[in-house]
Design a protein around this motif. Structure first.
Motif, PDB file in Angstrom:
ATOM      1  N   PHE A 114       9.101   9.098  -4.899  1.00  0.00           N
ATOM      2  CA  PHE A 114       9.452   7.624  -5.076  1.00  0.00           C
ATOM      3  C   PHE A 114       7.375   7.195  -5.401  1.00  0.00           C
ATOM      4  O   PHE A 114       7.560   6.832  -6.540  1.00  0.00           O
ATOM      5  N   VAL A 115       6.803   7.384  -4.832  1.00  0.00           N
ATOM      6  CA  VAL A 115       5.695   7.182  -4.796  1.00  0.00           C
ATOM      7  C   VAL A 115       5.371   7.304  -6.451  1.00  0.00           C
ATOM      8  O   VAL A 115       4.568   6.814  -7.411  1.00  0.00           O
ATOM      9  N   ALA A 144       4.794   7.082   2.213  1.00  0.00           N
ATOM     10  CA  ALA A 144       5.161   8.971   3.105  1.00  0.00           C
ATOM     11  C   ALA A 144       4.790   9.351   4.132  1.00  0.00           C
ATOM     12  O   ALA A 144       5.061   9.970   4.905  1.00  0.00           O
ATOM     13  N   TYR A 145       3.520   8.442   4.903  1.00  0.00           N
ATOM     14  CA  TYR A 145       3.821   8.549   6.733  1.00  0.00           C
ATOM     15  C   TYR A 145       4.376   7.858   7.091  1.00  0.00           C
ATOM     16  O   TYR A 145       4.000   8.400   7.775  1.00  0.00           O
ATOM     17  N   GLU A 159       8.498  -4.785  -6.552  1.00  0.00           N
ATOM     18  CA  GLU A 159       9.518  -4.625  -6.478  1.00  0.00           C
ATOM     19  C   GLU A 159       9.550  -2.814  -5.828  1.00  0.00           C
ATOM     20  O   GLU A 159      10.491  -2.589  -5.191  1.00  0.00           O
ATOM     21  N   PRO A 160       9.159  -2.178  -6.316  1.00  0.00           N
ATOM     22  CA  PRO A 160       9.181  -0.584  -5.710  1.00  0.00           C
ATOM     23  C   PRO A 160       8.262  -1.032  -3.836  1.00  0.00           C
ATOM     24  O   PRO A 160       9.072   0.234  -3.171  1.00  0.00           O
ATOM     25  N   SER A 161       7.627  -1.865  -3.953  1.00  0.00           N
ATOM     26  CA  SER A 161       7.610  -1.949  -1.986  1.00  0.00           C
ATOM     27  C   SER A 161       8.104  -2.417  -2.080  1.00  0.00           C
ATOM     28  O   SER A 161       8.711  -2.379  -0.008  1.00  0.00           O
ATOM     29  N   ASN A 210       1.122  -1.470  -0.078  1.00  0.00           N
ATOM     30  CA  ASN A 210      -0.183  -0.171   0.112  1.00  0.00           C
ATOM     31  C   ASN A 210       0.908   1.055  -0.524  1.00  0.00           C
ATOM     32  O   ASN A 210       1.081   1.803   0.675  1.00  0.00           O
ATOM     33  N   LEU A 211       1.525   1.626  -0.867  1.00  0.00           N
ATOM     34  CA  LEU A 211       2.201   2.662  -1.239  1.00  0.00           C
ATOM     35  C   LEU A 211       1.731   3.812  -1.326  1.00  0.00           C
ATOM     36  O   LEU A 211       2.353   5.300  -0.322  1.00  0.00           O
TER      37      LEU A 211
END
Length: 597
Positions: A390-391, A80-81, A116-118, A55-56
């Motif tokens: 990034f997100v 971000a949080y 991969e992003p997570s 959950n980006l």
């Protein structure tokens, strides 16, 4: 100068007085002993996440809300949080850990690139070790090893960010074992076992099994070692696709935690923490710091509590996951001593802060010092700017696919269950699966597992359904399959929806109807079973469509494994989106396919 006779008299009198006092029991009061000095210790802080599920972006709806310590429902979550709160909560004593399901069943922004992003994000915020969860096996053991070690995806190749370099944190799982083999896999984190004397390590492996993943990890802070043991729910084989975990076995958590504890002992590590992907359900609306765990339907303790109370007393603390709940409990270990057991919700909505002290001399955790605070990741502080960028980068990369319209709705389609267990969204998915498999696979009915439906489809703002929204509903990329069952087997399959410990009602296509009498004993609840209005003949054969997870016996529907004449068709997501394209605007179907008696 005193005469000698007088002096002798005075001395004699004094001696006599002393003797008399002794005889009467009067003595000088002894000085109290000095209290022992407390053993010197050092502080350690653990910051823990569980069930992040990629959950980006801030999760929406109920998945993005939590009840806080004051009973208020607040918005929570979003990478971000999470990053911003992690920075606030981190000090020089901190080790960051996780309890599995960090990936798998993820939104398109992460899933489109095989998560991969997570994994990159979690490494960037400093997660250093995580137990595996069942969803880490969604794409199979081979893919998990790629995520750990690095390398491009064997089918899709590198992501827009280039060749994958591997996770910055170690995945551990003491109860994930290889069925065959003699050698340890060459995986990041496995090198810790090389510090154990070979003869002793070999003996432990013969006793407990050959690890498929690193069973333990050791981290050092303030000059003290802290050991972590990983474990995943024993039910993993029933909730992931069987082909992806071929060659693996999932041992009992309690036994494997003992294995991990002994390995740590061999390394001289006395401070031991179990990161286990298994947990309990809770009473609704409770503080995240309350011990609000509930028993299972049969009255037994929850699976997480069973583990927390039974694992080796050498283990000082249990951090759990899997059930997506938030709680902090004190339980008794097998030696009768208190130890803390907790979980921190899901989707990045909670960070569990654990503060404790480790004795310098013994290396043990002072259990009286352990404190846990489940900090809700509220969105009322400034988001971390670097993570926001990034997100956004990954959001931009996936936007062309995610924003593509695939259909429209006339009203909300939700997972909300009726008393029979049906839902408008689940019934629609079953209808879509039947439509995708009837012509070539000969399917007469379709059945959908409710756990495979991961989000609602709201009408707002304009009724349009995008590919990204459809993907959020069905993110697993399961294959649609059709098998043959006899009428008797179909009846037996449906009876497996209810057991003493769970209810898992399969969502039926419109062609299947039956009556469920929930007051009847387990195994005798289904009657009036009909396909297209015709009573099912126990001896006749019927073609049944379901995803490959169910057909493989997933969710404990073992009757599926007795089926014959397997046919494989499209991906479940393709079946769903094609149905939306063909039938839009779609309306909520009736939820009257199962009649409660």
């Amino acid at each position: 100068m005193m005469p000698s006779s007088l002096a002798r008299a005075l001395v004699a009198g004094a001696v006599a007085a002393a003797v008399l006092a002794a005889g009467s029991g009067v003595q000088a009061k002894p000085k109290p002993p000095k209290p022992p000095k407390p053993e010197p210790s050092v502080p350690v802080r653990l910051l823990a996440l569980n069930d992040f599920h990629g959950n980006l972006e801030p999760p929406t709806g109920s998945s993005g809300r939590m009840v806080d310590e004051h009973g208020a429902t607040v918005d929570a979550g979003g990478a971000a949080y999470v990053a911003a709160w992690m920075k606030r909560m981190t000090n020089k004593d901190t080790i960051k850990v996780a309890q599995g399901d960090l990936i798998g069943a993820t939104p398109l922004i992460s899933a489109a690139y095989h998560d991969e992003p997570s994994v990159e994000f979690l490494g960037d915020i400093g997660v250093t070790v995580s137990s595996v969860g069942n969803h880490e096996f969604d794409e199979g053991y081979a893919e998990l090893k790629r995520i750990m070690k690095g390398g491009s995806h064997p089918v899709d190749g590198p992501s827009p960010a280039g060749r994958w370099k591997g996770a910055k944190y170690d995945y551990i799982g003491a109860n994930v074992l290889l069925e065959k083999g003699r050698d340890l896999p060459k995986l990041p984190g496995m090198e810790v076992l090389k510090k154990i004397k070979k003869k002793r390590l070999d003996a432990l492996i013969r006793q407990y099994g050959l690890p498929a993943l690193p069973p333990i990890a050791v981290r050092k802070v303030n000059g003290q070692q802290v050991g972590f043991i990983g474990a995943v729910t024993e039910t993993t084989p029933t909730i992931v696709t069987a082909s992806g975990i071929a060659g693996l076995k999932f041992a009992p958590v309690v036994r494997s935690a003992e294995f991990g504890s002994k390995l740590l002992k061999e390394l001289g590590v006395e401070a031991q923490v179990l990161l286990v992907h298994e947990g309990d359900n809770v009473l609704t609306g409770q503080s995240p710091d309350a011990c609000s765990t509930t028993t299972d339907p049969d009255g037994s303790a929850g699976a997480g509590t069973e583990i927390a109370t039974r694992v080796d007393p050498e283990i000082d603390l249990i951090l759990s996951g899997h059930s997506h709940q938030a709680y902090v409990c004190t339980v008794k270990d097998p030696a009768g001593n208190d130890r803390l057991y907790s979980q921190g919700g899901s989707f990045g909505r909670v960070i569990s802060q654990v503060d404790l002290k480790v004795f310098k001399k013994s290396g043990e955790i002072d259990r009286t010092s352990v404190k846990i605070d489940n900090q809700i990741v509220t969105r009322d502080i400034p988001a971390d700017a670097k993570t926001e960028r990034f997100v956004q980068t990954w959001k931009d990369r996936v936007a062309a696919v995610a924003n593509q319209p695939v259909g429209s709705l006339s009203a909300d389609l939700t997972r909300t269950q009726t008393p029979s267990g049906e839902s408008t969204l689940g019934n629609l998915i079953a209808d879509a699966q039947l439509a995708a498999t009837a012509a070539e696979g000969g399917a007469q009915i379709a059945l959908m597992n409710p756990g495979g439906i991961r989000a609602d489809l709201p009408y707002a703002p304009d009724g349009v359904v995008t590919y990204g929204e459809a993907f959020a509903v069905q993110p697993f990329n399961n294959l649609m399959q059709v098998v043959t069952l006899t009428g008797a087997q179909l009846d037996a399959l449906l009876e497996q929806q209810w057991t003493p410990t769970r209810t898992a009602v399969l969502l039926p296509s419109a062609s299947l109807t039956y009556t469920a009498t929930l007051t009847n004993p387990f195994g005798d609840r289904v009657s009036a079973l009909k396909i297209n209005g015709t009573p099912v003949d126990p001896a006749a054969s019927y073609r049944v469509a379901a995803n490959n997870f169910l057909v493989g016996g997933g969710d404990a529907f073992s009757t599926f494994t007795q089926a014959t004449n397997l046919w494989s068709g499209p991906l479940d997501l393709d079946a769903f989106t094609n149905y939306l394209k063909t039938n839009s605007p779609v309306s909520p179907p009736p939820t009257t396919r199962i009649t409660l008696n």
